[in-house]
Design an enzyme around this catalytic site. Structure first.
Site, PDB file in Angstrom:
ATOM      1  N   TYR A  11      -1.437   4.682   1.407  1.00  0.00           N
ATOM      2  CA  TYR A  11      -2.369   4.873   0.496  1.00  0.00           C
ATOM      3  C   TYR A  11      -2.338   6.245  -0.138  1.00  0.00           C
ATOM      4  O   TYR A  11      -3.351   6.909  -0.768  1.00  0.00           O
ATOM      5  CB  TYR A  11      -3.851   4.780   1.026  1.00  0.00           C
ATOM      6  CG  TYR A  11      -4.301   3.336   1.083  1.00  0.00           C
ATOM      7  CD1 TYR A  11      -3.604   2.208   0.929  1.00  0.00           C
ATOM      8  CD2 TYR A  11      -5.641   3.249   1.347  1.00  0.00           C
ATOM      9  CE1 TYR A  11      -4.205   1.030   0.920  1.00  0.00           C
ATOM     10  CE2 TYR A  11      -6.081   1.869   1.380  1.00  0.00           C
ATOM     11  CZ  TYR A  11      -5.173   0.632   1.074  1.00  0.00           C
ATOM     12  OH  TYR A  11      -5.737  -0.560   1.243  1.00  0.00           O
ATOM     13  N   TRP A  48      -3.867   6.002   5.612  1.00  0.00           N
ATOM     14  CA  TRP A  48      -4.165   4.733   6.057  1.00  0.00           C
ATOM     15  C   TRP A  48      -3.157   4.183   7.064  1.00  0.00           C
ATOM     16  O   TRP A  48      -3.431   3.321   7.827  1.00  0.00           O
ATOM     17  CB  TRP A  48      -4.223   3.782   4.702  1.00  0.00           C
ATOM     18  CG  TRP A  48      -4.264   2.541   4.813  1.00  0.00           C
ATOM     19  CD1 TRP A  48      -5.568   1.472   4.944  1.00  0.00           C
ATOM     20  CD2 TRP A  48      -3.285   1.480   4.919  1.00  0.00           C
ATOM     21  NE1 TRP A  48      -5.282   0.464   5.100  1.00  0.00           N
ATOM     22  CE2 TRP A  48      -3.934   0.121   5.157  1.00  0.00           C
ATOM     23  CE3 TRP A  48      -1.829   1.444   4.782  1.00  0.00           C
ATOM     24  CZ2 TRP A  48      -3.333  -1.049   5.398  1.00  0.00           C
ATOM     25  CZ3 TRP A  48      -1.246   0.141   5.156  1.00  0.00           C
ATOM     26  CH2 TRP A  48      -1.814  -0.996   5.121  1.00  0.00           C
ATOM     27  N   CYS A  83       0.680  -1.272  -0.106  1.00  0.00           N
ATOM     28  CA  CYS A  83      -0.092  -0.146  -0.019  1.00  0.00           C
ATOM     29  C   CYS A  83       0.873   1.174   0.076  1.00  0.00           C
ATOM     30  O   CYS A  83       0.730   2.064   0.947  1.00  0.00           O
ATOM     31  CB  CYS A  83      -0.960   0.032   1.219  1.00  0.00           C
ATOM     32  SG  CYS A  83      -2.254  -1.179   0.904  1.00  0.00           S
ATOM     33  N   TYR A 126     -10.688  -5.102  -5.851  1.00  0.00           N
ATOM     34  CA  TYR A 126      -9.615  -4.252  -4.813  1.00  0.00           C
ATOM     35  C   TYR A 126      -8.008  -5.116  -5.017  1.00  0.00           C
ATOM     36  O   TYR A 126      -8.041  -6.323  -4.840  1.00  0.00           O
ATOM     37  CB  TYR A 126      -9.915  -4.456  -3.347  1.00  0.00           C
ATOM     38  CG  TYR A 126      -9.499  -3.911  -2.323  1.00  0.00           C
ATOM     39  CD1 TYR A 126      -9.512  -2.354  -2.612  1.00  0.00           C
ATOM     40  CD2 TYR A 126      -8.895  -4.380  -1.201  1.00  0.00           C
ATOM     41  CE1 TYR A 126      -8.599  -1.771  -1.657  1.00  0.00           C
ATOM     42  CE2 TYR A 126      -8.345  -3.888  -0.225  1.00  0.00           C
ATOM     43  CZ  TYR A 126      -8.247  -2.263  -0.395  1.00  0.00           C
ATOM     44  OH  TYR A 126      -7.522  -1.641   0.436  1.00  0.00           O
ATOM     45  N   HIS A 127      -7.076  -4.216  -4.979  1.00  0.00           N
ATOM     46  CA  HIS A 127      -5.702  -4.624  -5.336  1.00  0.00           C
ATOM     47  C   HIS A 127      -5.300  -5.138  -6.550  1.00  0.00           C
ATOM     48  O   HIS A 127      -4.407  -5.973  -6.501  1.00  0.00           O
ATOM     49  CB  HIS A 127      -5.336  -5.483  -4.104  1.00  0.00           C
ATOM     50  CG  HIS A 127      -5.166  -4.854  -2.682  1.00  0.00           C
ATOM     51  ND1 HIS A 127      -5.180  -5.511  -1.568  1.00  0.00           N
ATOM     52  CD2 HIS A 127      -5.103  -3.499  -2.358  1.00  0.00           C
ATOM     53  CE1 HIS A 127      -5.231  -4.887  -0.413  1.00  0.00           C
ATOM     54  NE2 HIS A 127      -5.030  -3.606  -0.919  1.00  0.00           N
ATOM     55  N   HIS A 158      -3.690   0.068  -6.524  1.00  0.00           N
ATOM     56  CA  HIS A 158      -4.808   0.651  -5.944  1.00  0.00           C
ATOM     57  C   HIS A 158      -5.394   1.544  -6.802  1.00  0.00           C
ATOM     58  O   HIS A 158      -5.843   2.587  -6.592  1.00  0.00           O
ATOM     59  CB  HIS A 158      -4.566   1.354  -4.598  1.00  0.00           C
ATOM     60  CG  HIS A 158      -4.029   0.479  -3.472  1.00  0.00           C
ATOM     61  ND1 HIS A 158      -2.973  -0.033  -3.473  1.00  0.00           N
ATOM     62  CD2 HIS A 158      -5.052  -0.180  -2.412  1.00  0.00           C
ATOM     63  CE1 HIS A 158      -2.911  -1.034  -2.490  1.00  0.00           C
ATOM     64  NE2 HIS A 158      -4.038  -0.943  -1.941  1.00  0.00           N
TER      65      HIS A 158
END
Length: 576
Positions: free
Chosen positions: A215, A233, A171, A433-434, A519
């Protein structure tokens, strides 16, 4: 299998007796309908060296015979191969797609869930990574990142445990600098900066950021510095104002004049989510344009202590967290934005689409609302192609991290001339997601990842390759590509000229900057259309004179035929 079936996956269960010998590592899967003529690999890559069930999913294909070819033993323990069980699964239904929609090709298996990715300029390889572990990001002690590298030319996947930089790079902020090196900041180890240098194939530590982050968004500037902002994050919540990294001096400098507050969304989870994944574009004179995901847009200046200027709203769009913004025409400052959701999670996505046209830093851009996508999407990815179209892939209609419910399996292609979206053939594997996507040197797109949630059922240890329709004739046969015979220079300064020799006549050229993605965000990619001056099969091209348009760094140079078929790209360094 006694008869032919339309199959779409294979599972391999390693031995379950506690002995690791014989675990399949590097592998390929090929199929045949008659046992004599075998396909090219429909799956290739490397399995994780453990006893867990391995699943290789792929585009549906008719087959009576299937081979799982073990090329290496996963732990290099000896010349053995073992299996407790191998199963093959049939699709519930199958209709061959028309050739006009492009084609999904081989699946690439990784020994980890790839949550971040970057193109490497010296090879065209794709570097990916997860966290300290192959399938989860939580519960670690920091300091380790598992990486893998896909080599498209050799069709292999290698792996590495990166511990020398003391950085769990899950992240992070991510962008590729003017030297072609991915700069990875923050994440699980929130203050860290790590740099991958492709030439010696080495990770090195760099100076810590002043503000720990995860993030955050990050972008390379016209002068080669790196700007970052946001990222609550990890490293504490709130106050994640801008700072800039001087690569040459290895120094991070706070920019108090670049506050994060103007770009916050109104997310229901507060600032923990409100400052995530900014849509940043390095632009002229060291400026940064923030196109989203907040409905409010902003200009950030990086001179001195920094500056911020409001740039208005993105028309009637909502906050669009985990949507996409792609600069498909850098010369004219044009950005396509699509999708996203008002909140990071538990939120319905939109199909909204806009064109933002930016000019001089600090000025109000023009925002045009265009026809929406066919599907609502959050957690999707957008990739600009050599011809200026934009490939939108994956996502969810209702954004819930670590799930594949409401996954959108049909990508879309946006045409900048008609400003319409065309629905393409379905992918085999959900990308939510991801997940991430990148343009490769051959004009195909690699789309991978999703999950990284431990024992969940949505970990995707793989990627798929999509070949756009421009690589095929109307009858589905491969189109003949133009070939770049030579390029007069490997590096060109902004405003400089260079020549390209072709094997056949072409009508246009384009530059697409090497990309990095995590992301839903790829601040590196952008496209420049080049107008050639021809003398026979020799073409003279001129790089834009502003480094805010032609960002310093490595670019893919494509030549396109009159039918729109791209060459395999040559790599060129643009020096600011």
């Amino acid at each position: 299998m006694k008869q032919s079936y339309d199959i779409n996956s294979l599972t391999y269960l390693p031995r379950q007796d506690g002995n690791n010998n014989g675990h399949v590592g590097e592998h390929q899967i090929v199929v045949s309908t008659d046992g004599k003529t075998w396909s090219s690999p429909i799956v290739l890559g490397t399995y994780l060296d453990d006893a867990s069930l391995k699943t290789s999913s792929f585009t549906t294909i008719p087959a009576r015979y299937v081979r799982l070819i073990a090329l290496t033993e996963a732990g290099n323990r000896g010349p053995w191969t073992s299996a407790a069980e191998i199963n093959i699964f049939a699709a519930s239904s199958y209709t061959p797609p028309p050739s006009t929609l492009g084609e999904w090709g081989a699946t690439i298996d990784f020994p980890l869930v790839p949550a971040a990715s970057a193109m490497l300029f010296d090879s065209g390889n794709v570097l990916v990574w997860s966290s300290y572990a192959p399938s989860t990001f939580s519960g670690g002690n920091g300091g380790i990142t598992l990486t893998a590298t896909f080599d498209p030319a050799l069709a292999t996947v290698s792996q590495r445990n990166v511990s020398n930089v003391g950085h769990d790079m899950f992240c992070p902020g991510l962008s590729i600098d003017a030297n072609g090196s991915p700069i990875v900041t923050g994440g699980n180890d929130a203050a860290k900066t790590s740099i991958y240098d492709p030439s010696p194939d080495a990770w090195v530590s760099a100076a810590n950021m002043n503000i720990p982050r995860g993030y955050q968004a990050q972008a390379t500037l016209s002068d080669g510095r790196i700007f970052t902002i946001g990222g609550s994050w990890s490293g504490g919540e709130g106050g994640k104002n801008g700072e800039v990294y001087n690569v040459a001096l290895n120094v991070w400098t706070l920019l108090p004049g670049c506050p994060v507050a103007p770009m916050l969304t109104n997310d229901s989870q507060g600032v923990y989510r409100q400052d995530n994944h900014g849509w940043l574009f390095g632009w002229k004179n060291g400026s940064v344009f923030q196109a989203g995901p907040s409905m409010a847009m902003n200009w950030y200046g990086t001179a001195g202590s920094g500056s911020q200027t409001a740039a208005g709203l993105r028309a009637s769009d909502t906050d669009s967290m985990n949507g996409n913004a792609v600069m498909y025409d850098a010369v004219n400052g044009k950005i396509l934005t699509v999708g996203g959701a008002p909140n990071y999670q538990d939120s319905y996505a939109t199909a909204n689409a806009h064109i933002i046209t930016i000019g001089n830093p600090g000025t109000i851009p023009t925002v045009t609302t265009i026809s929406s996508m066919s599907y609502t999407r959050a957690f999707a990815n957008g990739v600009v192609l050599p011809d200026g179209t934009v490939f939108i892939t994956g996502g969810q209609a209702y954004a819930v991290p670590f799930t594949d419910t409401t996954a959108v399996m049909y990508p879309e292609l946006w045409n900048p001339i008609s400003q319409k979206f065309t629905v393409l053939d379905a992918m085999a594997i959900p990308r939510t997601y991801h997940s991430w996507a990148l343009l490769l040197l051959d004009g195909t797109v690699i789309n991978g990842g999703g999950g990284l949630c431990g024992d969940c059922t949505t970990n995707h240890y793989d990627a798929e390759i999509y070949s756009p329709a421009y690589l095929f004739n109307p009858n589905g046969s491969p189109a003949t590509r133009p070939v770049i015979t030579s390029v007069s220079a490997s590096s060109v300064t902004v405003g400089g000229k260079f020549t390209v020799v072709m094997n056949t006549a072409v009508t246009s050229f384009s530059l697409v900057r090497y990309g990095s993605a995590t992301h839903t965000v790829d601040t590196d990619q952008r496209r420049i259309a080049l107008t050639p001056s021809a003398s026979g099969l020799t073409y003279t091209l001129t790089v834009p004179s502003d480094p805010g348009i032609a960002l310093p760094g490595y670019w893919m140079l494509f030549a396109l035929s009159s039918a729109g078929v791209p060459s395999i790209a040559s790599t060129i360094l643009i020096v600011g």
